[in-house]
Scaffold this motif. Structure first.
Motif, PDB file in Angstrom:
ATOM      1  N   ASN A  69       0.839  -1.194   0.000  1.00 17.51           N
ATOM      2  CA  ASN A  69       0.000   0.000   0.000  1.00 17.51           C
ATOM      3  C   ASN A  69       0.880   1.253   0.000  1.00 17.51           C
ATOM      4  O   ASN A  69       1.898   1.310   0.686  1.00 17.51           O
ATOM      5  N   GLY A  70       0.476   2.237  -0.786  1.00 11.27           N
ATOM      6  CA  GLY A  70       1.212   3.493  -0.826  1.00 11.27           C
ATOM      7  C   GLY A  70       2.452   3.455  -1.689  1.00 11.27           C
ATOM      8  O   GLY A  70       3.243   4.400  -1.689  1.00 11.27           O
ATOM      9  N   ALA A  71       2.628   2.364  -2.439  1.00 13.08           N
ATOM     10  CA  ALA A  71       3.814   2.247  -3.287  1.00 13.08           C
ATOM     11  C   ALA A  71       3.435   1.692  -4.654  1.00 13.08           C
ATOM     12  O   ALA A  71       2.501   0.900  -4.783  1.00 13.08           O
ATOM     13  N   ILE A  72       4.181   2.101  -5.669  1.00 12.34           N
ATOM     14  CA  ILE A  72       4.132   1.405  -6.946  1.00 12.34           C
ATOM     15  C   ILE A  72       5.137   0.265  -6.823  1.00 12.34           C
ATOM     16  O   ILE A  72       6.059   0.327  -6.002  1.00 12.34           O
ATOM     17  N   TYR A  73       4.951  -0.796  -7.619  1.00 11.79           N
ATOM     18  CA  TYR A  73       5.939  -1.863  -7.520  1.00 11.79           C
ATOM     19  C   TYR A  73       6.080  -2.622  -8.833  1.00 11.79           C
ATOM     20  O   TYR A  73       5.214  -2.563  -9.706  1.00 11.79           O
ATOM     21  N   VAL A  74       7.218  -3.306  -8.937  1.00  6.91           N
ATOM     22  CA  VAL A  74       7.517  -4.127 -10.106  1.00  6.91           C
ATOM     23  C   VAL A  74       7.508  -5.582  -9.670  1.00  6.91           C
ATOM     24  O   VAL A  74       8.193  -5.952  -8.710  1.00  6.91           O
ATOM     25  N   ALA A  75       6.723  -6.410 -10.354  1.00  6.88           N
ATOM     26  CA  ALA A  75       6.607  -7.828 -10.014  1.00  6.88           C
ATOM     27  C   ALA A  75       7.197  -8.695 -11.123  1.00  6.88           C
ATOM     28  O   ALA A  75       7.127  -8.344 -12.308  1.00  6.88           O
ATOM     29  N   ASP A  76       7.789  -9.815 -10.716  1.00  9.17           N
ATOM     30  CA  ASP A  76       8.270 -10.781 -11.695  1.00  9.17           C
ATOM     31  C   ASP A  76       8.195 -12.178 -11.106  1.00  9.17           C
ATOM     32  O   ASP A  76       7.944 -12.354  -9.910  1.00  9.17           O
ATOM     33  N   PHE A  77       8.407 -13.203 -11.957  1.00  8.91           N
ATOM     34  CA  PHE A  77       8.355 -14.596 -11.548  1.00  8.91           C
ATOM     35  C   PHE A  77       9.639 -15.272 -12.028  1.00  8.91           C
ATOM     36  O   PHE A  77      10.017 -15.139 -13.192  1.00  8.91           O
ATOM     37  N   PHE A  78      10.300 -15.994 -11.125  1.00 11.51           N
ATOM     38  CA  PHE A  78      11.637 -16.524 -11.396  1.00 11.51           C
ATOM     39  C   PHE A  78      11.871 -17.768 -10.554  1.00 11.51           C
ATOM     40  O   PHE A  78      11.019 -18.196  -9.783  1.00 11.51           O
ATOM     41  N   PHE A  79      13.067 -18.363 -10.657  1.00  6.81           N
ATOM     42  CA  PHE A  79      13.520 -19.350  -9.679  1.00  6.81           C
ATOM     43  C   PHE A  79      15.038 -19.268  -9.595  1.00  6.81           C
ATOM     44  O   PHE A  79      15.718 -18.949 -10.578  1.00  6.81           O
ATOM     45  N   THR A  80      15.572 -19.504  -8.416  1.00  3.90           N
ATOM     46  CA  THR A  80      16.984 -19.202  -8.147  1.00  3.90           C
ATOM     47  C   THR A  80      17.948 -20.065  -8.944  1.00  3.90           C
ATOM     48  O   THR A  80      19.081 -19.643  -9.204  1.00  3.90           O
ATOM     49  N   SER A  81      17.516 -21.273  -9.336  1.00  2.00           N
ATOM     50  CA  SER A  81      18.403 -22.154 -10.090  1.00  2.00           C
ATOM     51  C   SER A  81      18.188 -22.055 -11.595  1.00  2.00           C
ATOM     52  O   SER A  81      18.694 -22.881 -12.355  1.00  2.00           O
ATOM     53  N   CYS A  82      17.455 -21.063 -12.020  1.00  3.52           N
ATOM     54  CA  CYS A  82      17.138 -20.863 -13.441  1.00  3.52           C
ATOM     55  C   CYS A  82      18.431 -20.735 -14.265  1.00  3.52           C
ATOM     56  O   CYS A  82      19.265 -19.874 -13.977  1.00  3.52           O
ATOM     57  N   PRO A  83      18.596 -21.558 -15.297  1.00  2.00           N
ATOM     58  CA  PRO A  83      19.809 -21.506 -16.112  1.00  2.00           C
ATOM     59  C   PRO A  83      19.696 -20.624 -17.351  1.00  2.00           C
ATOM     60  O   PRO A  83      20.642 -20.533 -18.135  1.00  2.00           O
ATOM     61  N   THR A  84      18.563 -19.973 -17.520  1.00  2.00           N
ATOM     62  CA  THR A  84      18.362 -19.211 -18.762  1.00  2.00           C
ATOM     63  C   THR A  84      18.147 -17.716 -18.511  1.00  2.00           C
ATOM     64  O   THR A  84      19.095 -16.969 -18.345  1.00  2.00           O
ATOM     65  N   ILE A  85      16.899 -17.270 -18.444  1.00  2.00           N
ATOM     66  CA  ILE A  85      16.620 -15.834 -18.459  1.00  2.00           C
ATOM     67  C   ILE A  85      16.695 -15.147 -17.094  1.00  2.00           C
ATOM     68  O   ILE A  85      16.898 -13.933 -17.028  1.00  2.00           O
ATOM     69  N   CYS A  86      16.531 -15.885 -16.003  1.00  2.00           N
ATOM     70  CA  CYS A  86      16.440 -15.243 -14.684  1.00  2.00           C
ATOM     71  C   CYS A  86      17.676 -14.428 -14.292  1.00  2.00           C
ATOM     72  O   CYS A  86      17.540 -13.327 -13.767  1.00  2.00           O
ATOM     73  N   PRO A  87      18.888 -14.943 -14.495  1.00  2.00           N
ATOM     74  CA  PRO A  87      20.055 -14.129 -14.137  1.00  2.00           C
ATOM     75  C   PRO A  87      20.075 -12.782 -14.852  1.00  2.00           C
ATOM     76  O   PRO A  87      20.393 -11.755 -14.241  1.00  2.00           O
ATOM     77  N   THR A  88      19.725 -12.785 -16.131  1.00  2.00           N
ATOM     78  CA  THR A  88      19.687 -11.525 -16.880  1.00  2.00           C
ATOM     79  C   THR A  88      18.574 -10.622 -16.364  1.00  2.00           C
ATOM     80  O   THR A  88      18.768  -9.412 -16.179  1.00  2.00           O
ATOM     81  N   MET A  89      17.410 -11.204 -16.108  1.00  2.00           N
ATOM     82  CA  MET A  89      16.283 -10.430 -15.575  1.00  2.00           C
ATOM     83  C   MET A  89      16.665  -9.730 -14.274  1.00  2.00           C
ATOM     84  O   MET A  89      16.391  -8.532 -14.088  1.00  2.00           O
ATOM     85  N   HIS A  90      17.309 -10.445 -13.390  1.00  2.00           N
ATOM     86  CA  HIS A  90      17.590  -9.867 -12.076  1.00  2.00           C
ATOM     87  C   HIS A  90      18.808  -8.955 -12.074  1.00  2.00           C
ATOM     88  O   HIS A  90      18.899  -8.061 -11.232  1.00  2.00           O
ATOM     89  N   ARG A  91      19.731  -9.138 -13.013  1.00  2.00           N
ATOM     90  CA  ARG A  91      20.785  -8.126 -13.179  1.00  2.00           C
ATOM     91  C   ARG A  91      20.162  -6.816 -13.629  1.00  2.00           C
ATOM     92  O   ARG A  91      20.561  -5.730 -13.184  1.00  2.00           O
ATOM     93  N   ASN A  92      19.178  -6.917 -14.519  1.00  2.00           N
ATOM     94  CA  ASN A  92      18.496  -5.706 -14.979  1.00  2.00           C
ATOM     95  C   ASN A  92      17.598  -5.128 -13.889  1.00  2.00           C
ATOM     96  O   ASN A  92      17.523  -3.900 -13.720  1.00  2.00           O
TER      97      ASN A  92
END
Length: 212
Positions: A69-92
């Protein structure tokens, strides 16, 4: 030479009328519904919102929709052992975190889709490795049914177990921008620098909407 006051007035009026209105972001889940008012059928605009939820964060503390409440936010869906897109997503996404770090009007919410492996303590280690401190960036864990329902029904992000997919899960790398009323205002490919830049530009626009 005497100034023509009438001409000047029209010129100033023209400049004022041509001045750009402050930019506003669109609504991604806006629906038109019919309803009856005083015996007449009228069209009403309805904005779909993120529903109430209760999950655990990286500190094993219960987090609900009210914590945003009272904030804008950015949501995403990932998993810590992801070998593909997640590392790039979270660096960004880390760029977003650093830009707005300490701003109480901005939060981030990363939901794990690997609820068996990504227990809160594992996500805590993941957050520490990224250099994330406090709870401005929440790493959220919950029952598989609730997480997947939030992803597909509310944030409109595909996520599911898939033994043929790298890491055992299929999911999209969208970063979803949500306003203070829990309405979705934008979706951005978290693997692309230009999309993340656009996300931050739109976040600034959205924050300015609340300054009026």
């Amino acid at each position: 030479m005497r100034l023509n006051i009438t001409c000047l007035s029209f010129f100033l009026l023209f400049l004022f009328s041509c001045k750009e209105k402050p930019k506003r972001l669109p609504f991604l889940q806006m629906e038109q519904q019919e309803k009856v008012v005083d015996g007449k059928t009228v069209i009403d605009t309805v904005f779909r919102t993120i529903p109430a939820f209760k999950l655990l964060n990286q500190d094993s503390v219960a987090v609900t929709d009210k914590d945003f409440n009272g904030a804008i936010y950015v949501a995403d869906f990932f998993f810590t052992s992801c070998p593909t897109i997640c590392p790039t997503m979270h660096r960004n996404l880390l760029k977003v975190y650093k830009k707005y770090e300490g701003n109480p009007e901005v939060k981030l919410a990363s939901h794990t889709i690997d609820v068996k492996y990504d227990v809160p303590s594992r996500m805590k280690a993941y957050a520490d490795k990224l250099g994330v401190k406090g709870t401005q960036w929440e790493y959220l864990w919950g029952a598989k049914e609730e997480i997947y329902a939030l992803a597909e029904r509310n944030y409109i992000v595909a996520a599911k177990e898939d033994s043929k997919a790298p890491g055992g899960f299929m999911h999209q790398g969208y970063l979803i921008l949500v306003d203070k009323e829990k309405r979705i205002r934008g979706a951005y490919d978290g693997t692309l620098d230009k999309e993340v830049k656009k996300l931050m530009e739109d976040m600034d626009i959205l924050l300015n909407e609340y300054k009026k």
